[in-house]
Scaffold this motif. Structure first.
Motif, mmCIF file in Angstrom:
data_model
loop_
_atom_site.group_PDB
_atom_site.id
_atom_site.type_symbol
_atom_site.label_atom_id
_atom_site.label_comp_id
_atom_site.label_asym_id
_atom_site.label_seq_id
_atom_site.Cartn_x
_atom_site.Cartn_y
_atom_site.Cartn_z
ATOM 1 N N ARG A 49 0.831 -1.214 0.000
ATOM 2 C CA ARG A 49 0.000 0.000 0.000
ATOM 3 C C ARG A 49 0.861 1.257 0.000
ATOM 4 O O ARG A 49 0.484 2.268 -0.602
ATOM 5 N N ILE A 50 1.992 1.213 0.679
ATOM 6 C CA ILE A 50 2.879 2.377 0.702
ATOM 7 C C ILE A 50 3.439 2.638 -0.688
ATOM 8 O O ILE A 50 3.584 3.798 -1.109
ATOM 9 N N ALA A 51 3.748 1.565 -1.450
ATOM 10 C CA ALA A 51 4.248 1.739 -2.818
ATOM 11 C C ALA A 51 3.192 2.419 -3.690
ATOM 12 O O ALA A 51 3.500 3.344 -4.463
ATOM 13 N N ILE A 52 1.929 1.977 -3.555
ATOM 14 C CA ILE A 52 0.839 2.615 -4.313
ATOM 15 C C ILE A 52 0.696 4.076 -3.894
ATOM 16 O O ILE A 52 0.475 4.969 -4.733
ATOM 17 N N LEU A 53 0.834 4.334 -2.587
ATOM 18 C CA LEU A 53 0.733 5.700 -2.078
ATOM 19 C C LEU A 53 1.818 6.590 -2.683
ATOM 20 O O LEU A 53 1.547 7.731 -3.082
ATOM 21 N N LEU A 54 3.040 6.082 -2.770
ATOM 22 C CA LEU A 54 4.129 6.880 -3.340
ATOM 23 C C LEU A 54 3.892 7.171 -4.819
ATOM 24 O O LEU A 54 4.171 8.290 -5.293
ATOM 25 N N VAL A 55 3.375 6.176 -5.551
ATOM 26 C CA VAL A 55 3.046 6.408 -6.963
ATOM 27 C C VAL A 55 1.974 7.489 -7.084
ATOM 28 O O VAL A 55 2.064 8.402 -7.928
ATOM 29 N N VAL A 103 -7.815 12.038 -9.517
ATOM 30 C CA VAL A 103 -7.876 10.621 -9.156
ATOM 31 C C VAL A 103 -6.712 10.245 -8.244
ATOM 32 O O VAL A 103 -6.881 9.550 -7.230
ATOM 33 N N ALA A 104 -5.503 10.711 -8.587
ATOM 34 C CA ALA A 104 -4.323 10.403 -7.773
ATOM 35 C C ALA A 104 -4.449 10.986 -6.369
ATOM 36 O O ALA A 104 -4.053 10.357 -5.382
ATOM 37 N N THR A 105 -5.023 12.168 -6.262
ATOM 38 C CA THR A 105 -5.199 12.798 -4.947
ATOM 39 C C THR A 105 -6.185 12.017 -4.092
ATOM 40 O O THR A 105 -5.978 11.832 -2.883
ATOM 41 N N VAL A 106 -7.289 11.557 -4.717
ATOM 42 C CA VAL A 106 -8.275 10.747 -3.975
ATOM 43 C C VAL A 106 -7.626 9.463 -3.458
ATOM 44 O O VAL A 106 -7.785 9.081 -2.290
ATOM 45 N N VAL A 107 -6.867 8.786 -4.341
ATOM 46 C CA VAL A 107 -6.176 7.555 -3.929
ATOM 47 C C VAL A 107 -5.184 7.846 -2.810
ATOM 48 O O VAL A 107 -5.098 7.111 -1.811
ATOM 49 N N ASP A 109 -5.177 10.356 -0.571
ATOM 50 C CA ASP A 109 -5.821 10.696 0.697
ATOM 51 C C ASP A 109 -6.435 9.471 1.368
ATOM 52 O O ASP A 109 -6.382 9.324 2.593
ATOM 53 N N ARG A 110 -7.041 8.573 0.568
ATOM 54 C CA ARG A 110 -7.638 7.365 1.158
ATOM 55 C C ARG A 110 -6.562 6.454 1.737
ATOM 56 O O ARG A 110 -6.726 5.911 2.837
ATOM 57 N N LEU A 111 -5.453 6.304 1.023
ATOM 58 C CA LEU A 111 -4.384 5.451 1.527
ATOM 59 C C LEU A 111 -3.715 6.061 2.756
ATOM 60 O O LEU A 111 -3.357 5.342 3.702
#
Length: 643
Positions: A49-55, A103-107, A109-111
């Protein structure tokens, strides 16, 4: 050699204090580094999840940086040249980039929310588990309110740092680096003019950091002190009201509140000086860029689009700096909280289970033996750790001196003596709440330090002077003594204790809610529940329906808070219950220990004499004197005379 003069001595003192301060700061820095590594270590299970957050962070940052160069292109290649098609394409690209950024901002903030909640939940559980594993002596020294503050105030501050500050820190750094690249690509001269502000900002930030780190640490300390005072006041409100000490506690709360306010105001003054200066510097830089860039645009050295794009990018340059400045206060508060939590978790338990524990025999005979036991708080025990989590000071007093005592299986030994003689320390050693500094304590020939603590205490029933009750019903508090205890087990132990008629008088009998700390029960009723809870511990009921109960009973002034009628009832029940199990009984009411198999008199940490009640009376020693004093006290007491 002549002695140093006053000025030389003062200079030496100042140098020593300076070096001590440097060492303190170095240790604090190393500690913060260790805490930070520990925090990132907690994130390891969530690497995916942290990797997705960094992307998502990278994509959102790139989307935020795109408008400046796109605006420059739109003005120079679209508006200036009257190329509507080119302008339309650029506007469409800008809208597409904005949508991707959304979209990236929503992802992101949720993560961030999920990760922050998960990490802090893990941390609370880790702190709670750590506190449960610490020795009883540790909790006797610590203020409960401070520990509560670590679990609440400090964890909340850390959650704020993780949920907002950490992500803002990363995104702002990325935005700043991207803005630098864009500014240089648009116009090198204007970029260099802008970058002249960086040394000033760095020096200001360093000064702010040095000034604020102690202020934020002090804020966390004062919050902990307020919570501790509040918890202690609420716990002792009956005593406070009884002695009319409300004003004193109000005054102390006011003092603690003032200390917290002063600590907070120091951070407020620092913020009030630093942040407006950053805002002013960014505004001044924009004004200079507009003057220089505007002159160049008039002369045709730069295009209008480049100037517009550059000014747009300036916001992306100074905006992250302002955000980093704003987030620094939250980050400092979170790091101060992390330091406090880390210091708590660094406290190692002095009572640990062995790597290869031995098993107790089954059935357990219950012979307890103290072999040359010496104990002092802070005196290192076997393995090098300080006894009872002490400080390790060599000046710590010795509580017990070379105790040799054997309690045969199934025997009852009573410990008597003056307050502070060491009786309760012997009981703590038997339950392995503390370890001896020298010597050893054996149960059926096995050193207690070679056993699992949970297995040892599962064979014991322990009744302290003041039985603590948890919120819930009477039956639930009794069943607390053993996992899987049924309602029938509870009723059986109450009947065996002879407490049925007393507890049945409660409004809902065994289903009566006891309230916090058992506040809805009398002292005698609470102690009866504590007795029943101790007796239900250990083995379940025998096949013939008789109470199994613990193999060993430890009673530390267990009847001190009950009336004489209840005490006599408990004594009658104990005569039956103690007949087939090992017991250590501490009592100042000597009537409760006359039938003990052995009475040991403890004075100044030593057993000065031992024997049966009759033998000790005949000797005319310390026990005989205690018995004489006790008889005189009961004769003078109105309750004894009335009975």
């Amino acid at each position: 050699m002549s002695a140093p003069g006053p000025s030389e001595s003062g200079s030496t003192t100042r140098r020593g204090a300076a070096f001590a301060d440097i060492r303190r700061r170095q240790q604090a820095t190393r500690g913060r580094g260790r805490r930070t590594r520990s925090l990132f270590g907690m994130m390891r299970p969530y690497r995916g999840r942290i990797a997705i957050l960094l992307v998502a962070l990278l994509v959102a940052t790139a989307a935020s940086l795109a408008p400046a160069p796109l605006a420059a292109k739109a003005v120079d290649d679209g508006l200036s040249k009257g190329n509507l098609d080119h302008l339309t394409v650029l506007v469409a690209v800008l809208l597409g980039v904005s949508l991707v950024g959304l979209v990236a901002t929503v992802v992101r903030d949720r993560l961030v929310g999920w990760l922050g909640a998960r990490l802090l939940s893990d941390l609370r559980e880790r702190i709670f588990r750590h506190l449960l594993q610490m020795p009883v002596s540790y909790h006797e020294r610590q203020r409960a309110g401070v520990l509560v503050s670590r679990m609440t105030n400090d964890v909340d501050a850390l959650q704020t740092m993780i949920s907002s500050s950490l992500v803002t820190l990363i995104s702002s750094v990325l935005m700043l680096l991207g803005s630098i690249v864009i500014l240089i690509s648009l116009d090198l001269k204007l970029a260099l003019i802008t970058f002249t502000t960086i040394p000033v900002l760095l020096l200001g930030s360093l000064a702010f950091r040095l000034a604020s780190v102690d202020a934020f640490a002090r804020t966390r300390e004062t919050i902990g002190a307020i919570t501790a005072h509040l918890q202690e006041t609420l716990s002792g409100v009956r005593v406070i009201r009884s002695y009319g000490r409300e004003q004193g506690h109000l005054d102390r709360f006011h003092e603690l509140g003032d200390e917290n306010r002063r600590a907070n105001m120091k951070t407020v003054y620092l913020n009030a000086a630093y942040f407006p200066a950053v805002e002013y510097l960014s505004t001044a830089a924009i004004v200079i860029v507009l003057l220089v860039g505007g002159a160049e645009a008039i002369d045709g050295a730069v295009t209008i689009g480049v100037l517009i794009g550059f000014v747009t990018a300036l916001d992306n340059f100074f905006g992250p700096i302002t955000e980093l400045s704003n987030v620094y206060t939250t980050f400092q508060s979170g790091m101060a909280a992390l330091e406090k939590i880390g210091a708590l978790l660094d406290q190692e338990s002095t009572l640990t289970d062995p790597a290869h524990p031995r098993e107790l025999p089954d059935p357990l005979r219950g012979e307890l033996r103290f072999e040359h036991v010496t104990f002092g708080y802070g005196v290192p025990s076997r393995g090098g750790s300080a006894s009872a989590g002490g400080t390790g000071a060599s000046s710590s007093p010795i509580v017990l001196h070379d105790i040799d005592l054997t309690i045969p299986a199934g025997a009852t030994v009573a410990l008597v003596g003056s307050t502070g003689a060491g009786k309760s320390t012997l009981v703590k050693l038997a339950a392995r709440f503390i370890d001896p500094s020298e010597g050893r304590v054996l149960l059926d020939g096995v050193d207690l330090r070679d056993l699992r603590q949970r297995e040892l205490r599962s064979r014991m029933g322990i009744v302290p002077q003041e039985g603590f009750l948890f919120s819930g019903t009477v039956a639930e508090n009794i069943a607390f003594g053993r996992d899987g205890a049924t309602r029938e087990d509870v009723e059986r132990v109450v009947a065996s204790l002879g407490a049925g008629d007393v507890l049945d008088q409660l409004p809902q009998g065994l289903d009566t809610e006891v309230g916090e700390r058992g506040g809805s029960l009398s002292a005698g009723q609470r102690q009866l529940v504590a007795f029943a809870r101790a007796l239900i511990a250990g083995a379940p009921a025998n096949g013939d329906g008789r109470l199994g109960g613990p193999s060993i009973l430890l009673l530390d002034e267990a009847t001190a808070n009950v009336d004489l009628r209840t005490e006599r009832r408990i004594e009658e029940a104990l005569e039956l219950l103690l007949s087939d199990r090992t017991a250590i009984v501490i009592a100042h009411r000597l009537s409760t220990i006359r039938s003990a198999d052995l009475i040991a008199v403890v004075e100044h940490g030593r057993i000065c004499e031992a024997g049966t009640h009759e033998e000790l009376l005949v000797r005319g020693g310390a026990y005989a004197k205690l018995h004489e004093d006790w008889q005189r006290g009961t004769t003078d007491a109105p309750s004894a005379a009335a009975s």
